[in-house]
Design a protein around this motif. Structure first.
Motif, PDB file in Angstrom:
ATOM      1  N   GLY A 384       0.839  -1.198   0.000  1.00 42.28           N
ATOM      2  CA  GLY A 384       0.000   0.000   0.000  1.00 42.28           C
ATOM      3  C   GLY A 384       0.870   1.242   0.000  1.00 42.28           C
ATOM      4  O   GLY A 384       1.934   1.274   0.627  1.00 42.28           O
ATOM      5  N   GLN A 407      -3.197   7.413  -3.693  1.00 41.27           N
ATOM      6  CA  GLN A 407      -2.890   6.161  -3.020  1.00 41.27           C
ATOM      7  C   GLN A 407      -2.965   5.010  -3.999  1.00 41.27           C
ATOM      8  O   GLN A 407      -3.676   5.067  -5.012  1.00 41.27           O
ATOM      9  CB  GLN A 407      -3.822   5.925  -1.830  1.00 41.27           C
ATOM     10  CG  GLN A 407      -5.291   5.871  -2.129  1.00 41.27           C
ATOM     11  CD  GLN A 407      -6.093   5.606  -0.870  1.00 41.27           C
ATOM     12  OE1 GLN A 407      -5.877   4.628  -0.159  1.00 41.27           O
ATOM     13  NE2 GLN A 407      -7.037   6.497  -0.579  1.00 41.27           N
ATOM     14  N   HIS A 409      -2.853   0.493  -4.047  1.00 42.11           N
ATOM     15  CA  HIS A 409      -2.903  -0.766  -3.303  1.00 42.11           C
ATOM     16  C   HIS A 409      -2.690  -1.903  -4.298  1.00 42.11           C
ATOM     17  O   HIS A 409      -3.389  -1.986  -5.308  1.00 42.11           O
ATOM     18  CB  HIS A 409      -4.245  -0.926  -2.587  1.00 42.11           C
ATOM     19  CG  HIS A 409      -4.498   0.149  -1.572  1.00 42.11           C
ATOM     20  ND1 HIS A 409      -4.024   0.081  -0.284  1.00 42.11           N
ATOM     21  CD2 HIS A 409      -5.158   1.336  -1.668  1.00 42.11           C
ATOM     22  CE1 HIS A 409      -4.380   1.160   0.369  1.00 42.11           C
ATOM     23  NE2 HIS A 409      -5.072   1.948  -0.441  1.00 42.11           N
TER      24      HIS A 409
END
Length: 948
Positions: A384, A407, A409
């Motif tokens: 992550g 972000q 992941h």
């Protein structure tokens, strides 16, 4: 029991005997320890890495004898045999050359740079340690063939082989296999939300087309950044960097860069790591007050001044046309329009330094869980990443990227022969706003544009009637219109400014929103362990875009826009006649918006010489680039026009009402308001040259050349030819390459004008004489309507995204030479040449935006061990002058030279290294693009603790 007990003791004793523990150290040929060296049992995956002092301890579940190998990037390997338990080994690694380093990116399989089928650059642990730049990302600028355009302190854009922009969507950046591009912006924001220095294992860079293996966006180069795996690199590392930035415009300001890495190997099956980075400083202030339109003059001497880093002064109009309207509305004396010259006047804008605090900040963190269920090379990873940053970005406009977050992941399953990964990338715009949009709307907060120009023109008329000269009348007019202006620093200004940058309606505000996402998966399988006669790989990828800007950037006000791309590829590689390495690759990509595209690549490399120290290579490959999300679906209203994407389904979602002039209502029977969709830019528009053409029109010409109607956008293509040589001549290594690229269907912008009324398909100027206004009566009704629309500003100015029919060729080459002098001093130099051509006579309006210096020279000189634990490095760069072209503005970039320097000292007893350094040591300020702040100096002191 008497029988079983001895048997159990025998088994237990055998078990104890099969556990072999050995230890030792890894040093270089001068006796210095090599931290982070790999120590592995030959033929197995059991291994470890050396600590800061070059020491290691390893336990292997077999009895001696067996062989152990030690290796480190930049050194030749060493193998020794373990013959007894608790044996102590000392590995001495002889330093190799950069050509001995192993890369993966060129063929998706490990191979020496020496044998790579295409040009590849590598930046490893040694380069990271010795770089004179404040961080590893800046150190990439010293690689041959690489340009870094500095947008701001925290946003640098990599460019290889020309056609550069800060939003360089022709270049791809992968971090641990994940595309680091922001979904809303379509390009990586440098290292703003990337990696920290202490977690970098190695970096590889492929200049040029790489679509055959990496797909649509690997068009003009690709950067691979690989982090350290906690199984191989456990421990804690901390880096603290403090210093100052120095720039004439911004002064001297503090600079802080802190990074922390913690990794732990819980067992042979499970390991984890976490990283954190924080950077803060004052950005390079942009204060270019020259006229952006190259007209010269200042705000005081040029009535239509438009400063480069001034916003709001681009709002301009012809005051003679204003006078006509004032007379028509009875607000000025009849006939007074004759007193007003036909000249454009602009409003007084606000300087950039009054519209941003120039805080440059980056906060990023990432974490990973790594599981090896059978304690071998089969690994499952979850990674992550999240980052937040503030920086300035320059594209068609200047953007304050404030509290922007992104972000990622990833879930990946892999071993030495395959990988299967999937990841999600999402972003949020935070408090970001557009400076070019904020300026005009900030002015309108205290006085609407039509009121300001009405006051200006009315005052000009009154002062002229009172006997004032032209210059005096303009001065009085501006003084009158400027009454009530909000002054920076006052509460009135700050309240208005805060309201504008928090308003998402671009007609009144400047804040943009976004929460777009990219869903991506890819896989690769290498059959080399199953097939002996050749190395064969197959793979593929799938990507889905979800655009969600709430109508502030894209035409997605009614809901997110979704579309997808898919690709498959294969590669075969075989060495024949012992020295000839042949590689063939082909990839097929299909976007749901366009036809599919094949990207083949063929290459050959031949090793020469009795000692096999020379390698020549040649390759040909094709690449393509799908239009990015903005090329396709942007629908952005600005104070100067509308940016409208070139997807054929985009314009229908962009519908806006527009007020029709009083003239058209009174004389042409038009309604007071007309709604127009963005499709008008592509099927009912005129070119940007129509105004100049009407003034000099030949009555025998029908004017068809003024019809705009941009074509809908489609992918652009490149065919690349490359040859190269790598060789070792005693203690000298040489790496050179040359390339020739041919581009087609260049994605470009056009400016068109779409009238509120009148069908452009019937536009016919035959018989129109600009010297005889009565000639308009002989034209058809649609043409009369269109001419009236142009005269009364009843049209929408669009910037479209389309393809140029111009074929462009680029060519160039690079050579790097590295050697040892005076014993153990490192000396390296490289030279890069880049140029392009196209038929300028046949395409006078084509703006290639090559944005690359023709000549670049770089050199470095250093010693990692000048004396015990002490090293230094000097890096020098020179860049030729070049023309920068972009939608924001064009300008000449002066040649410049830069010196970076660092001294480093290692203290093994506290596992620490200290570095004092300077970027742009001599403080010769320079710029890499038009409109950005000049780049000053960074002086810093760093302390790195590496407890591996």
């Amino acid at each position: 029991m008497k029988t079983i007990l001895p048997f159990l003791l025998f088994l237990f004793g055998g078990f104890l005997y099969s556990q072999t523990t050995f230890s030792g150290s890894v040093v270089d040929d001068s006796g210095q320890p090599i931290p982070g060296a790999n120590v592995i049992v030959v033929g197995t995956t059991t291994g470890t890495v050396t600590d800061f002092d070059g020491n290691f301890t390893l336990t292997y579940s077999q009895a001696p004898p067996f062989k152990v190998q030690a290796s480190s990037v930049g050194f030749e390997t060493d193998t020794k045999e373990v013959t007894a338990n608790n044996q102590n080994l000392t590995f001495t690694l002889k330093e190799g050359t950069s050509l001995d380093e192993v890369v993966i990116s060129a063929s998706r399989t490990p191979e020496r740079i020496f044998e790579s089928p295409v040009t590849v650059e590598r930046f490893g642990l040694k380069a990271l340690k010795t770089t004179a730049s404040p961080d590893f990302y800046g150190g990439l600028e010293n690689l041959k063939g690489v340009d870094i355009n500095t947008n701001s302190l925290t946003f640098k854009s990599i460019n290889t082989r020309g056609f550069a922009a800060f939003g360089n969507n022709r270049f791809m950046q992968l971090v641990d296999g994940m595309d680091n591009s922001a979904p809303a912006l379509n390009f990586p924001l440098g290292n703003l939300v990337g990696m920290i220095d202490t977690d970098v294992q190695n970096i590889e860079l492929l200049p040029g087309a790489a679509s055959a293996l990496y797909g649509a966006n690997a068009f003009n180069g690709i950067l691979f950044m690989q982090s350290k795996n906690p199984f191989d690199f456990p421990g804690i590392s901390v880096s603290i960097k403090r210093g100052v930035t120095s720039q004439e415009a911004a002064g001297t300001n503090p600079y802080t860069d802190v990074g922390m890495r913690a990794a732990y190997k819980f067992s042979d099956k499970f390991a984890a790591k976490v990283n954190f980075g924080y950077l803060r400083g004052t950005d390079w202030m942009a204060n270019d007050l020259d006229d952006k339109n190259l007209a010269g003059g200042t705000r005081e001497t040029n009535i239509n001044y438009n400063g480069v880093n001034v916003y709001g002064d681009e709002v301009s109009t012809n005051i003679h046309d204003v006078a006509l309207r004032l007379v028509e509305l009875g607000r000025a004396p009849a006939g007074s329009e004759s007193l007003v010259p036909s000249v454009n006047v602009s409003r007084k804008g606000y300087d950039e330094m009054d519209m941003t605090d120039y805080v440059a900040e980056s906060v990023k963190a990432d974490w990973g869980l790594y599981y090896r269920p059978w304690a071998n090379d089969f690994e499952i990873q979850y990674v992550g990443k999240v980052g937040r940053g503030s920086t300035i970005y320059q594209g068609a406009q200047r953007y304050m990227i404030d509290n922007f977050t992104m972000q990622q992941h990833k879930l990946e399953v892999r071993n030495d022969n395959f990988f299967l990964r999937g990841y999600i990338t999402s972003d949020k715009a935070g408090d970001s706003y557009v400076l070019d949009v904020a300026g005009p709307n900030l002015l309108a907060k205290w006085k609407p544009h039509d009121v300001w120009f009405g006051e200006y023109t009315g005052a000009y008329i009154q002062s002229t009637l009172g006997g004032a000269t032209n210059e005096e009348a303009h001065a009085i007019a501006r003084q009158t219109a400027e009454t009530g202006r909000f002054i920076p620093g006052t509460p009135e200004y700050q309240n208005a400014f805060d309201a504008v940058i928090s308003d998402t309606n671009f007609l009144t505000g400047s804040k943009f929103q976004d929460n777009s996402k990219i869903y991506h998966s890819d896989a690769n399988y290498n059959f080399s362990h199953l097939i002996d006669w050749a190395e064969i790989q197959v793979g593929g990828s799938y990507r889905r875009y979800k655009l969600n800007s709430f109508g502030t950037i894209y035409t997605d006000a009614q809901g997110p826009i979704n579309y997808s791309e898919v690709g498959v590829y294969t590669q075969i590689q075989k060495t024949v006649m012992e020295r000839l390495k042949l590689t063939g690759s082909i990839r097929y990509d299909k976007s749901e918006l366009f036809d599919g595209f094949f990207s083949p690549r063929l290459s050959a490399g031949y090793t020469l010489g009795e000692d096999e120290n020379h390698n020549v290579r040649a390759s040909v490959q094709t690449g393509f680039r799908n239009p990015n999300t903005q090329d396709l679906y942007i629908g952005l209203v600005t104070g100067l026009g509308v940016l409208i994407g070139g997807a054929n389904d985009n314009g229908d979602r962009f519908v806006r009402p527009y007020e029709v002039s009083q003239f058209a209502q009174n004389n042409l029977g038009q309604p007071s308001s007309i709604s127009q969709s963005g499709t008008a830019a592509y099927n009912n528009s005129l070119s940007s040259t129509v105004a100049a053409g009407l003034a000099t029109h030949n009555p025998s010409n029908n004017g068809s050349q003024y019809i705009g109607n941009s074509s809908y956008v489609k992918p652009e293509q490149v065919t690349s030819f490359e040859v190269g040589y790598r060789g070792k001549l005693k203690n000298v290594t040489i790496d050179l390459s040359a390339y020739y690229n041919t581009y087609q269907d260049f994605i470009a912008n056009e400016t068109v004008a779409a009238p509120y009324y009148g069908n452009v398909a019937n536009f016919d100027l035959t018989g129109y004489d600009p010297a005889n206004p009565a000639s308009v009566a002989g034209l058809n009704q649609d043409t009369q309507f269109i001419l009236a629309a142009l005269q009364n500003d009843d049209f929408v100015r669009y910037q479209t995204y389309t393809n140029s029919s111009t074929e462009v060729n680029s060519y160039g080459g690079a050579v790097a030479v590295n050697t040892k002098v005076f014993g153990n001093f490192d000396l390296g130099a490289n030279y890069t040449y880049a140029n392009f051509d196209f038929d300028k006579k046949a395409n006078p309006n084509f703006r290639p935006s090559f944005n690359t210096p023709e000549h670049k020279v770089k050199a470095s000189f250093g010693n990692t061990e000048l004396f015990k634990n002490f090293g230094f490095n000097l890096a020098w760069r020179w860049s030729d002058n070049y023309l920068w072209q972009s939608p924001f503005g064009d300008g000449e970039i002066d040649s410049y030279h830069v010196v970076d320097a660092q001294l480093n000292y290692t203290v093994p007893s506290i596992k620490s290294s200290f570095k004092i350094g300077a970027s742009n040591l001599l403080n010769n300020e320079y710029a890499t693009a038009f409109g950005t702040g000049n780049i000053g100096s960074i002086y810093y002191l760093s302390w790195t603790i590496n407890n591996l």
